[in-house]
Scaffold this active site. Structure first.
Site, PDB file in Angstrom:
ATOM      1  CE  LYS A 183      -3.912  -2.231   2.350  1.00 47.23           C
ATOM      2  NZ  LYS A 183      -4.930  -2.073   3.411  1.00 47.23           N
TER       3      LYS A 183
ATOM      4  CG  PHE B 251     -13.792   3.165   6.922  1.00 45.52           C
ATOM      5  CD1 PHE B 251     -13.110   2.454   5.947  1.00 45.52           C
ATOM      6  CD2 PHE B 251     -14.590   2.457   7.818  1.00 45.52           C
ATOM      7  CE1 PHE B 251     -13.213   1.071   5.849  1.00 45.52           C
ATOM      8  CE2 PHE B 251     -14.706   1.064   7.737  1.00 45.52           C
ATOM      9  CZ  PHE B 251     -14.009   0.378   6.742  1.00 45.52           C
TER      10      PHE B 251
ATOM     11  NE  ARG C 156      -5.785 -12.012   5.983  1.00 45.83           N
ATOM     12  CZ  ARG C 156      -6.610 -10.965   5.829  1.00 45.83           C
ATOM     13  NH1 ARG C 156      -6.625 -10.266   4.695  1.00 45.83           N
ATOM     14  NH2 ARG C 156      -7.409 -10.597   6.801  1.00 45.83           N
TER      15      ARG C 156
ATOM     16  CB  THR D 177      -7.550  -5.390   9.763  1.00 48.16           C
ATOM     17  OG1 THR D 177      -8.034  -6.593   9.154  1.00 48.16           O
ATOM     18  CG2 THR D 177      -7.836  -4.203   8.864  1.00 48.16           C
TER      19      THR D 177
ATOM     20  NE  ARG E  37      -2.405  -5.458   7.366  1.00 46.63           N
ATOM     21  CZ  ARG E  37      -3.526  -6.076   6.993  1.00 46.63           C
ATOM     22  NH1 ARG E  37      -4.063  -7.012   7.767  1.00 46.63           N
ATOM     23  NH2 ARG E  37      -4.104  -5.779   5.852  1.00 46.63           N
TER      24      ARG E  37
ATOM     25  CG  ASN F 294      -3.671  -2.097   6.863  1.00 43.50           C
ATOM     26  OD1 ASN F 294      -3.481  -1.731   5.708  1.00 43.50           O
ATOM     27  ND2 ASN F 294      -4.725  -2.805   7.216  1.00 43.50           N
TER      28      ASN F 294
ATOM     29  CG  HIS G 228      -5.150  -6.611  -0.131  1.00 41.12           C
ATOM     30  ND1 HIS G 228      -6.374  -6.747   0.494  1.00 41.12           N
ATOM     31  CD2 HIS G 228      -5.098  -7.573  -1.081  1.00 41.12           C
ATOM     32  CE1 HIS G 228      -7.040  -7.743  -0.085  1.00 41.12           C
ATOM     33  NE2 HIS G 228      -6.284  -8.262  -1.045  1.00 41.12           N
TER      34      HIS G 228
ATOM     35  CD  GLU H 248      -8.294 -10.209  -3.120  1.00 38.52           C
ATOM     36  OE1 GLU H 248      -7.142 -10.483  -2.704  1.00 38.52           O
ATOM     37  OE2 GLU H 248      -9.216  -9.882  -2.351  1.00 38.52           O
TER      38      GLU H 248
HETATM   39  N1  UDP Z   1     -10.042  -0.508   6.765  1.00 36.02           N
HETATM   40  C1  UDP Z   1     -10.226   0.728   7.380  1.00 36.02           C
HETATM   41  N2  UDP Z   1     -11.015   0.796   8.520  1.00 36.02           N
HETATM   42  C2  UDP Z   1     -11.638  -0.308   9.028  1.00 36.02           C
HETATM   43  C3  UDP Z   1     -11.474  -1.543   8.382  1.00 36.02           C
HETATM   44  C4  UDP Z   1     -10.670  -1.612   7.263  1.00 36.02           C
HETATM   45  O1  UDP Z   1      -9.672   1.737   6.933  1.00 36.02           O
HETATM   46  O2  UDP Z   1     -12.338  -0.187  10.052  1.00 36.02           O
HETATM   47  C5  UDP Z   1      -9.180  -0.595   5.558  1.00 36.02           C
HETATM   48  C6  UDP Z   1      -7.795  -1.168   5.874  1.00 36.02           C
HETATM   49  O3  UDP Z   1      -6.832  -0.525   5.055  1.00 36.02           O
HETATM   50  C7  UDP Z   1      -7.982  -2.619   5.518  1.00 36.02           C
HETATM   51  C8  UDP Z   1      -8.890  -2.518   4.302  1.00 36.02           C
HETATM   52  O4  UDP Z   1      -9.767  -1.457   4.602  1.00 36.02           O
HETATM   53  O5  UDP Z   1      -6.759  -3.267   5.248  1.00 36.02           O
HETATM   54  C9  UDP Z   1      -9.665  -3.768   3.980  1.00 36.02           C
HETATM   55  O6  UDP Z   1     -10.400  -4.157   5.101  1.00 36.02           O
HETATM   56  P1  UDP Z   1     -10.539  -5.681   5.520  1.00 36.02           P
HETATM   57  O7  UDP Z   1     -11.572  -5.762   6.603  1.00 36.02           O
HETATM   58  O8  UDP Z   1     -10.756  -6.508   4.296  1.00 36.02           O
HETATM   59  O9  UDP Z   1      -9.111  -6.003   6.200  1.00 36.02           O
HETATM   60  P2  UDP Z   1      -7.822  -6.798   5.659  1.00 36.02           P
HETATM   61  O10 UDP Z   1      -8.320  -7.961   4.856  1.00 36.02           O
HETATM   62  O11 UDP Z   1      -7.001  -5.832   4.846  1.00 36.02           O
HETATM   63  O12 UDP Z   1      -7.096  -7.233   6.906  1.00 36.02           O
HETATM   64 MG    MG Z   2      -9.686  -8.025   3.332  1.00 37.22          MG
END
Ligand code: UDP
Ligand code: MG
Length: 149
Positions: A9, A57, A85, A91, A102, A112, A115, A126
């Site tokens: 990112k 958001f 992961r 996250t 992270r 963070n 992805h 994806e």
């Molecule tokens: N995100 C955010 N606020 C939140 C949850 C997610 O800004 O409360 C953003 C964050 O950059 C995250 C992305 O949206 O990595 C995708 O969210 P997801 O729940 O899919 O988390 P990930 O799979 O990236 O752990």
């Molecule tokens: Mg995700």
């Protein structure tokens, strides 16, 4: 063997952590099958974060994700989806253990660093989203990597 999709990112790219994060993936035995840099277009971003488009958001997340180019990686390895992961951590960077990508470099729940696909089904979608068939490579080690001295 599985292949998973990773995006480095804007905080990773602008923060010059690209090399360090890729080093960790290679160290963990993942092979780079694809790698490219590009700016995320609005439509592609909405498709990729389709599960978040309705969240309050989302505009902030979109602005963040489009603030610099990103780097997409296709990483192959044993149980790649789950193991990547685990390597990146949860996250919310603040809740991520030290030693995870992270936990070591992320700022918060939005900023963070990376992805990574969260299931085999999403990895397939994806990878297709970000790589054309000719941009994914299969290759084997044919030369030793041990220096002569
Ligand atoms: N995100 C955010 N606020 C939140 C949850 C997610 O800004 O409360 C953003 C964050 O950059 C995250 C992305 O949206 O990595 C995708 O969210 P997801 O729940 O899919 O988390 P990930 O799979 O990236 O752990
Ligand atoms: Mg995700």
């Amino acid at each position: 063997m599985e292949t998973t999709l990773v995006l480095l990112k804007p905080d990773c790219v602008a923060g010059r952590k690209v090399g360090e994060v890729i080093r960790r993936f290679e160290e963990a035995d993942f092979q780079i099958r694809g790698c490219k840099m590009f700016t995320l277009g609005g439509e592609l971003l909405k498709e990729h974060y389709g599960h978040l488009v309705e969240k309050s958001f989302f505009p902030e997340l979109a602005a963040f994700m489009q603030s610099t180019p990103v780097v997409a990686l296709a990483l192959a390895g044993d149980h790649a989806v789950e193991r990547v992961r685990v390597l990146i951590g949860p996250t919310d960077s603040k809740k991520a253990d030290k030693g995870t990508v992270r936990g070591d470099f992320g700022v918060d729940v939005m900023v963070n660093i990376v992805h990574a696909s969260d299931s085999n089904e999403n990895a397939a979608l994806e990878l297709k989203r970000f790589f054309a068939p000719g941009e994914l490579f299969d290759y084997a080690m044919r030369y030793t990597t041990t220096p002569a001295s």
